[in-house]
Design a protein around this motif. Sequence first.
Motif, PDB file in Angstrom:
ATOM      1  N   VAL A 125       0.847  -1.199   0.000  1.00  0.00           N
ATOM      2  CA  VAL A 125       0.000   0.000   0.000  1.00  0.00           C
ATOM      3  C   VAL A 125       0.882   1.248   0.000  1.00  0.00           C
ATOM      4  N   GLN A 126       1.908   1.209   0.830  1.00  0.00           N
ATOM      5  CA  GLN A 126       2.792   2.378   0.938  1.00  0.00           C
ATOM      6  C   GLN A 126       3.620   2.560  -0.324  1.00  0.00           C
ATOM      7  N   THR A 158      -6.359 -10.845  -3.884  1.00  0.00           N
ATOM      8  CA  THR A 158      -6.739 -12.264  -3.864  1.00  0.00           C
ATOM      9  C   THR A 158      -8.242 -12.354  -3.617  1.00  0.00           C
ATOM     10  N   SER A 161      -9.504 -14.893  -1.010  1.00  0.00           N
ATOM     11  CA  SER A 161      -8.794 -14.971   0.265  1.00  0.00           C
ATOM     12  C   SER A 161      -9.793 -15.310   1.371  1.00  0.00           C
ATOM     13  N   ASN A 162      -9.352 -16.078   2.323  1.00  0.00           N
ATOM     14  CA  ASN A 162     -10.222 -16.418   3.439  1.00  0.00           C
ATOM     15  C   ASN A 162      -9.520 -16.102   4.757  1.00  0.00           C
ATOM     16  N   PRO A 163     -10.077 -15.229   5.608  1.00  0.00           N
ATOM     17  CA  PRO A 163     -11.327 -14.480   5.470  1.00  0.00           C
ATOM     18  C   PRO A 163     -11.187 -13.366   4.434  1.00  0.00           C
ATOM     19  N   GLU A 165     -12.925 -10.257   4.346  1.00  0.00           N
ATOM     20  CA  GLU A 165     -13.076  -8.833   4.714  1.00  0.00           C
ATOM     21  C   GLU A 165     -11.744  -8.086   4.841  1.00  0.00           C
ATOM     22  N   PRO A 166     -10.747  -8.631   5.570  1.00  0.00           N
ATOM     23  CA  PRO A 166      -9.487  -7.869   5.664  1.00  0.00           C
ATOM     24  C   PRO A 166      -8.829  -7.679   4.295  1.00  0.00           C
ATOM     25  N   GLN A 167      -9.006  -8.636   3.393  1.00  0.00           N
ATOM     26  CA  GLN A 167      -8.443  -8.523   2.047  1.00  0.00           C
ATOM     27  C   GLN A 167      -9.124  -7.381   1.281  1.00  0.00           C
ATOM     28  N   MET A 169     -10.597  -4.809   2.642  1.00  0.00           N
ATOM     29  CA  MET A 169     -10.170  -3.560   3.270  1.00  0.00           C
ATOM     30  C   MET A 169      -8.834  -3.117   2.664  1.00  0.00           C
ATOM     31  N   LYS A 170      -7.950  -4.087   2.476  1.00  0.00           N
ATOM     32  CA  LYS A 170      -6.637  -3.751   1.919  1.00  0.00           C
ATOM     33  C   LYS A 170      -6.780  -3.314   0.461  1.00  0.00           C
ATOM     34  N   LYS A 173      -7.650   0.189   0.437  1.00  0.00           N
ATOM     35  CA  LYS A 173      -6.489   1.030   0.769  1.00  0.00           C
ATOM     36  C   LYS A 173      -5.588   1.182  -0.443  1.00  0.00           C
TER      37      LYS A 173
END
Lengths: 293, 220
Positions: A125-126, A158, A161-163, A165-167, A169-170, A173
Amino acid sequence: MSFRNNLESGAFVVTAEIGPPKGTDIKDMLHHAKMLKGKLDAVNVTDNQSAVMRICSLAISKLLLDMGHEPILQMTCRDRNRIGLQSDLLGASVLGIKNVLCMTGDHPNAGDHKEAKPVYDVESVQLLGIVDSLNKGTDMMGNEMKGGTDFFQGAVVTPESNPIEPQLMKFEKKVSAGALFFQTQAIYDIKKFTDFMKFAKSFPVKILAGIVLLKSAGMANYMNKFVPGINVPQDLIDEIKNAGKENALDAGINIAARHIRQLRDDKICDGVHIMAIGAEDKVPLVMERAGLL
Amino acid sequence: MIITKKRDFKELMGNIKNYKSFFLLGCSECATLCGTGGDPEIKSMKEALEAEGKNVTGSFVAKTGCQVLGTKVELKPFKDAISESDCILVMSCGAGTQTTVELFEDKPVYPTNDSMFLGNMTRMQIFDERCSLCGKCILDKTGGICPITACPKGLLNGPCGGTNDGKCEIGPEIECAWVRIYNRLKRIDKLEDIKNTAEPKDWSAHKKPMSLSAREKKSS
Ligand code: SF4
Ligand code: SF4
């Protein structure tokens, strides 16, 4: 027309991957690159993929550029700190490289130098944010530069990806950090991918679906077991099994071609990224059967 | 606490093969809890050295081996035993070893342990790394779970593509730090804490060697 222009014009684009070899003998790689010439919108050049030390992606990107390819320079944050990354980006820019794919990179633990000190001074992200600053004419610290860059920057996601939600969110970002296109991890379930695209379409970015050519049922089972975020459905595995050993690769090519056709005809996404992993010579055949050539 | 691990005895013997007599110095804090520098370990080190034909002139478990002045005072009664020895074996962390180097400038000093990390004892003799001493704590933004330490890549903006059913790409024995952070923040309804992009970390807060004075400044 460039990769960027093609994507922005709404054309269905096709990219593939060239992995720089380990060692200075680049004959095979050049042979594959020649086979793909004129067929792709752009070609990714991997950056010490799977943390296995090879020729740097920058040098090979330049070679491919000189051959008439449009390279997408893959850049990971594993081996260089923020000074090294920016410096290489400026170098890529003056060599005429236009596209960069910003990734965090596999941990050295996966590769052939397990004792290496991982860098990860910044992450995907950065790094996207850094490219954005360079494009605006300053370095990441805001220092004026004599001449900025003009990169078309992308990232990876991805969708399975499992789970998830965090993927996602990324993913968001990465979009806000300036990603303009995404190449996804391999997808095999078009219905699930379509659901992901419903989410992704609400962002102003282009999405290229990842197509990994299945070479055998064993390979599919292996990926299901060991590669995070890859799920090959059982009916596809059966399709390859039923084709018999000799025709397994052929069945894999058919599956890839069928998926590409569907993604294009149903306008599910903006293009595909074909990863042939050792069977680069089959990419033209996949494209032919998909009706792309 | 500082987690330490005993060095392989053969490796240690290789390092000290030219010396005959030793003073052993342990520490009652972390090294005792880790089973690397308390009374029982001093006793077995003494026996092991003697079995190799070496001589132990004395031993002591310092209250806090990284406290330089306190250790200096505590070691006063052992002046003779220490000067009789060829070298001092320090059975604590790297900081304790360097206390001894500072106090006995003319004596060879050898560590018997490897210093591993800053962590917690989660069960008897089970230790987990918790903090990388980065110099600017971000636990307030990550649900109290440290991604710099618990994520092998030290990522600040969410999981990498290697995250796998809650496990880390490095191996199934490691929980993905970012899945843990996400789940915890969801549970306490604070997901907004990680919604904004974390900027590249300012590592200048960790310029080595670090030093800090916690003394109150006298107001003039
Ligand atoms: S962010 Fe992590 S490494 Fe830094 S001080 Fe806090 S717990 Fe330690
Ligand atoms: S899987 Fe999770 S913990 Fe492991 S490197 Fe990736 S983000 Fe970090």
